[in-house]
Design a protein around this motif. Structure first.
Motif, PDB file in Angstrom:
ATOM      1  N   TRP A 211    -146.035 -74.848 -69.707  1.00 23.66           N
ATOM      2  CA  TRP A 211    -146.311 -73.514 -69.194  1.00 23.66           C
ATOM      3  C   TRP A 211    -147.590 -72.953 -69.827  1.00 23.66           C
ATOM      4  O   TRP A 211    -148.459 -72.420 -69.128  1.00 23.66           O
ATOM      5  CB  TRP A 211    -145.117 -72.591 -69.457  1.00 23.66           C
TER       6      TRP A 211
ATOM      7  N   TYR B 157    -140.631 -72.102 -65.697  1.00 24.11           N
ATOM      8  CA  TYR B 157    -140.363 -70.752 -66.196  1.00 24.11           C
ATOM      9  C   TYR B 157    -138.911 -70.376 -65.899  1.00 24.11           C
ATOM     10  O   TYR B 157    -138.209 -69.826 -66.757  1.00 24.11           O
ATOM     11  CB  TYR B 157    -141.327 -69.743 -65.557  1.00 24.11           C
TER      12      TYR B 157
ATOM     13  N   GLU C 130    -136.032 -69.415 -68.506  1.00 29.01           N
ATOM     14  CA  GLU C 130    -135.385 -68.111 -68.383  1.00 29.01           C
ATOM     15  C   GLU C 130    -133.860 -68.242 -68.308  1.00 29.01           C
ATOM     16  O   GLU C 130    -133.138 -67.437 -68.889  1.00 29.01           O
ATOM     17  CB  GLU C 130    -135.925 -67.407 -67.136  1.00 29.01           C
TER      18      GLU C 130
ATOM     19  N   GLN D 180    -144.918 -74.723 -62.487  1.00 27.06           N
ATOM     20  CA  GLN D 180    -144.880 -73.701 -63.527  1.00 27.06           C
ATOM     21  C   GLN D 180    -143.763 -72.682 -63.241  1.00 27.06           C
ATOM     22  O   GLN D 180    -143.055 -72.265 -64.148  1.00 27.06           O
ATOM     23  CB  GLN D 180    -146.246 -73.005 -63.636  1.00 27.06           C
TER      24      GLN D 180
ATOM     25  N   GLU E 152    -140.375 -62.587 -70.301  1.00 25.84           N
ATOM     26  CA  GLU E 152    -141.761 -62.117 -70.183  1.00 25.84           C
ATOM     27  C   GLU E 152    -142.155 -61.282 -71.404  1.00 25.84           C
ATOM     28  O   GLU E 152    -143.239 -61.437 -71.956  1.00 25.84           O
ATOM     29  CB  GLU E 152    -141.924 -61.293 -68.907  1.00 25.84           C
TER      30      GLU E 152
END
Length: 185
Positions: free
Chosen positions: A89, A154, A158, A150, A61
């Protein structure tokens, strides 16, 4: 062929060293490109700092929240031919800003065709159930119609792409170059 003389190089080729040199140059070239990309920004914003770059290691993030971080991560993913998740994304983030229902329907179909549909040009890695749910949602799209995909994408970034980025020569070289700049500056 008569008269053809083949000469083999006397120095042996070491792919690992070649990759290391290429990646080191890639990191230095990336820093130059980033500086150029954002040179039209206000002075204090346009400076890529060692501290900011080190903070990218705190979370995905934090990395994506930085214009330099996002640009660097995208460059890394492109160098690995794995940028479809990031593109999806970002496209979904833009999709959520659409207010016109006509435009939303058109854009949702394009996103589905480009990223979600099986065998699409930039197919993302999602499960069959999510893919089918999106297929239904695209007929009457809402800003949330891609949310589940999404989240999956993500999570993949990650757990996979982001740690690889942090271990990459590109990121390490960028940190090293900024550390040298900081010491000299």
């Amino acid at each position: 062929m008569p008269g053809l003389i083949v000469q083999y190089p006397t120095k042996s080729f070491n792919m690992e060293n070649d990759d290391h040199g290429r990646n080191k140059n890639l990191g230095k070239n990336l820093m130059c490109r980033l500086k150029c990309m954002f040179s039209d920004s206000p002075a204090q914003e346009s400076r890529l700092s060692l501290e900011d770059t080190q903070q990218w290691a705190q979370s995905l993030e934090r990395l994506l929240g930085s214009k330099y971080g996002l640009a660097t991560f995208r460059t890394f993913l492109k160098s690995e031919y794995s940028d479809e998740n990031m593109e999806f994304w970002l496209t979904c983030e833009d999709f959520k800003k659409i207010t016109s229902s006509h435009k939303m329907t058109s854009r949702a179909k394009k996103i589905f065709e480009q990223f979600v549909k099986a065998e699409s040009p930039k197919e993302i890695n999602i499960d069959h159930q999510t893919r089918e749910e999106i297929k239904k949602n695209v007929r009457r799209p809402t800003v949330q119609c891609f949310d589940e995909a999404q989240k999956i994408v993500y999570g993949l970034m990650e757990r996979d792409s982001y740690p690889r980025f942090l271990r990459s020569e590109m990121y390490k070289t960028l940190l090293d170059s900024l550390a040298v700049d900081t010491e000299q500056g």
